[in-house]
Scaffold this motif. Structure first.
Motif, PDB file in Angstrom:
ATOM      1  N   PHE A 251       0.845  -1.190   0.000  1.00 48.56           N
ATOM      2  CA  PHE A 251       0.000   0.000   0.000  1.00 48.56           C
ATOM      3  C   PHE A 251       0.881   1.241   0.000  1.00 48.56           C
ATOM      4  O   PHE A 251       2.073   1.201   0.325  1.00 48.56           O
ATOM      5  N   SER A 252       0.268   2.368  -0.373  1.00 46.79           N
ATOM      6  CA  SER A 252       0.883   3.675  -0.205  1.00 46.79           C
ATOM      7  C   SER A 252       0.057   4.466   0.804  1.00 46.79           C
ATOM      8  O   SER A 252      -1.174   4.391   0.795  1.00 46.79           O
ATOM      9  N   THR A 253       0.740   5.204   1.657  1.00 45.67           N
ATOM     10  CA  THR A 253       0.078   6.121   2.572  1.00 45.67           C
ATOM     11  C   THR A 253       0.076   7.496   1.932  1.00 45.67           C
ATOM     12  O   THR A 253       1.138   8.002   1.547  1.00 45.67           O
ATOM     13  N   VAL A 254      -1.092   8.084   1.777  1.00 48.97           N
ATOM     14  CA  VAL A 254      -1.225   9.399   1.152  1.00 48.97           C
ATOM     15  C   VAL A 254      -1.601  10.396   2.239  1.00 48.97           C
ATOM     16  O   VAL A 254      -2.554  10.180   2.993  1.00 48.97           O
ATOM     17  N   VAL A 255      -0.838  11.483   2.319  1.00 50.15           N
ATOM     18  CA  VAL A 255      -1.045  12.525   3.330  1.00 50.15           C
ATOM     19  C   VAL A 255      -1.567  13.771   2.632  1.00 50.15           C
ATOM     20  O   VAL A 255      -1.016  14.210   1.610  1.00 50.15           O
ATOM     21  N   GLY A 256      -2.621  14.359   3.178  1.00 49.29           N
ATOM     22  CA  GLY A 256      -3.187  15.568   2.600  1.00 49.29           C
ATOM     23  C   GLY A 256      -4.450  15.971   3.328  1.00 49.29           C
ATOM     24  O   GLY A 256      -4.861  15.321   4.298  1.00 49.29           O
ATOM     25  N   PHE A 257      -5.082  17.020   2.841  1.00 47.80           N
ATOM     26  CA  PHE A 257      -6.351  17.462   3.419  1.00 47.80           C
ATOM     27  C   PHE A 257      -7.496  16.622   2.857  1.00 47.80           C
ATOM     28  O   PHE A 257      -7.404  16.087   1.737  1.00 47.80           O
ATOM     29  N   ALA A 258      -8.564  16.503   3.628  1.00 46.69           N
ATOM     30  CA  ALA A 258      -9.630  15.539   3.326  1.00 46.69           C
ATOM     31  C   ALA A 258     -10.169  15.620   1.898  1.00 46.69           C
ATOM     32  O   ALA A 258     -10.280  14.587   1.222  1.00 46.69           O
ATOM     33  N   PRO A 259     -10.520  16.796   1.373  1.00 50.79           N
ATOM     34  CA  PRO A 259     -11.049  16.830   0.006  1.00 50.79           C
ATOM     35  C   PRO A 259     -10.040  16.323  -1.030  1.00 50.79           C
ATOM     36  O   PRO A 259     -10.410  15.672  -2.010  1.00 50.79           O
ATOM     37  N   ASP A 260      -8.757  16.607  -0.791  1.00 49.98           N
ATOM     38  CA  ASP A 260      -7.721  16.182  -1.727  1.00 49.98           C
ATOM     39  C   ASP A 260      -7.491  14.673  -1.651  1.00 49.98           C
ATOM     40  O   ASP A 260      -7.224  14.027  -2.667  1.00 49.98           O
ATOM     41  N   LEU A 261      -7.592  14.100  -0.459  1.00 50.25           N
ATOM     42  CA  LEU A 261      -7.461  12.652  -0.321  1.00 50.25           C
ATOM     43  C   LEU A 261      -8.561  11.933  -1.094  1.00 50.25           C
ATOM     44  O   LEU A 261      -8.319  10.913  -1.755  1.00 50.25           O
ATOM     45  N   GLU A 262      -9.781  12.467  -1.019  1.00 48.14           N
ATOM     46  CA  GLU A 262     -10.883  11.885  -1.786  1.00 48.14           C
ATOM     47  C   GLU A 262     -10.575  11.933  -3.278  1.00 48.14           C
ATOM     48  O   GLU A 262     -10.801  10.970  -4.017  1.00 48.14           O
ATOM     49  N   SER A 263     -10.050  13.071  -3.743  1.00 41.16           N
ATOM     50  CA  SER A 263      -9.734  13.221  -5.157  1.00 41.16           C
ATOM     51  C   SER A 263      -8.668  12.227  -5.592  1.00 41.16           C
ATOM     52  O   SER A 263      -8.753  11.631  -6.672  1.00 41.16           O
ATOM     53  N   VAL A 264      -7.639  12.040  -4.764  1.00 41.13           N
ATOM     54  CA  VAL A 264      -6.561  11.116  -5.111  1.00 41.13           C
ATOM     55  C   VAL A 264      -7.097   9.697  -5.246  1.00 41.13           C
ATOM     56  O   VAL A 264      -6.780   8.987  -6.215  1.00 41.13           O
ATOM     57  N   GLU A 265      -7.909   9.275  -4.290  1.00 36.30           N
ATOM     58  CA  GLU A 265      -8.461   7.921  -4.351  1.00 36.30           C
ATOM     59  C   GLU A 265      -9.275   7.712  -5.623  1.00 36.30           C
ATOM     60  O   GLU A 265      -9.136   6.698  -6.321  1.00 36.30           O
TER      61      GLU A 265
END
Length: 383
Positions: A251-265
């Protein structure tokens, strides 16, 4: 001193040794004792192992993913039941955010017909699962400072509507057989992601919310996981996040603000689906032309796809920043610093991974072309 129970003897025999003989011994002990209290005790011990995984930083989706990776669907059903049973014992909402609850909601209760086969096979599967749970290493916890209640309540409805629109666009991009249509749909989805992210950042700044970056884990599955990790890193960077790949655990751990994490996924999943479909079409065309392609073609294809997507996403992100209103730049800069600080806290030591084994020129050319067709256009200036 009371004698050890059947479950205690079985676990002592099976869990701390790697041999099949030890596993058979433990399973035989359990199979020979069909008392309901034995199976109740066995389930309780499983819930304790699940709770131990939470203390070591794991979350429900992480555990299910590693069980599926290392064992099989029988064990996935077993661990899903344990996770749900453990959750029911906890006070609702205790130290668990919406992401955790969403992971629980995705689990399915196994049907009665899937619960057991013969007693020995069932006991063997349970002990195999418990061995894995017991040996899960500690990983970086994802918990962050909770959002202020006001901001969460204010943005939840709007965010839900926006993400529904984005998911619909990406689903259409994945389903269409026309590259131009897929490109347009993906570009529109990225535009909405950018608008959603910037709106959230500005609203938080103007309201002086004590917002903090969070983190999520996204599975990076074989084959060709290095290329997939590079693709995920490109998507994360373009959406103002940072990604760290854990190759051994997948897995990769992605760090960011909530709206951006949703976009990345959302965008990573969609681009991976589009890239895999394009690779299958390219392979078919190669075979039709009489040219046999191998693993090196696929690896080179995905490596080029990830590299080219990264270039185009970076250009789109740079263009958006350059055309932004002046009051946005300090907000984004402050968020970048916060994300970098959170990443440093979680991962004080990281190393760089390089793509290897990329040797097929045709695969590289086809992958770059597929990335061009899946490109994300520069984000329009917000007014």
């Amino acid at each position: 001193m009371s004698s050890p129970t059947t479950v205690e003897r079985a676990l002592a025999a099976a869990l701390h040794a790697d041999t099949d003989d030890a596993l058979d011994t433990g399973a035989s002990l359990l199979a020979a004792d069909p008392a309901p209290t034995t199976y109740a005790e066995l389930a309780l011990r499983g819930e304790e192992l699940v709770a131990g995984a939470w203390r070591r930083g794991w979350q429900p989706a992480d555990v299910v993913r590693i069980v599926r990776r290392e064992l099989d669907e029988t064990h996935v059903r077993l661990v899903s039941a344990l996770i749900l049973a453990e959750a029911r014992r906890q006070p609702k909402g205790q130290n668990r955010d919406g992401r955790w609850e969403a992971q629980l909601a995705q689990l399915e209760e196994p049907g009665a017909e899937a619960a057991r086969t013969d007693r020995f096979s069932y006991a063997t599967a349970v002990l195999e699962l418990y061995r894995l749970l017991l040996r899960l290493p500690a990983i970086e916890p994802l918990d962050a400072a909770p959002d202020p209640q006001g901001r969460a309540h204010r943005s939840q409805s709007a965010a839900s509507r926006m993400l529904t629109r984005i998911r619909a666009l990406l689903a259409k991009a994945e389903a269409t057989g026309y590259p131009e249509e897929a490109e347009a749909l993906t570009a529109k989805a990225q535009e909405l992601m950018a608008r959603h992210s910037i709106d959230e950042a500005l609203l938080a700044a103007r309201a002086e919310d004590k917002d903090a970056p969070g983190a999520c884990r996204i599975g990076v599955d074989p084959p060709y996981e290095t290329a997939k990790a590079v693709l995920l890193d490109a998507v994360a960077t373009a959406n103002r996040c940072r990604a760290v790949w854990n190759e051994p655990l997948g897995f990769s751990t992605v760090v960011g603000f909530a709206p951006d994490l949703e976009s990345v996924e959302l965008l990573y999943t969609s681009l991976l689906v589009q890239g895999t479909s394009a690779m299958a079409r390219a392979e078919a065309a190669q075979r039709a032309g009489g040219r046999k392609r191998t693993k090196t073609f696929r690896q080179s294809f995905l490596a080029a796809y990830a590299h080219r997507i990264g270039d185009r996403l970076s250009a789109a992100a740079d263009s958006q920043v350059a055309s932004s209103e002046g009051d946005l730049l300090p907000v984004l800069a402050a968020r970048d610093v916060a994300v970098a600080d959170r990443l440093e806290q979680m991962f004080p030591r990281t190393v760089t991974t390089r793509l290897r084994g990329v040797r097929d020129a045709a695969g590289w050319a086809e992958g770059a072309g597929a990335a061009d067709r899946a490109q994300v256009e520069a984000r329009p200036r917000l007014r």
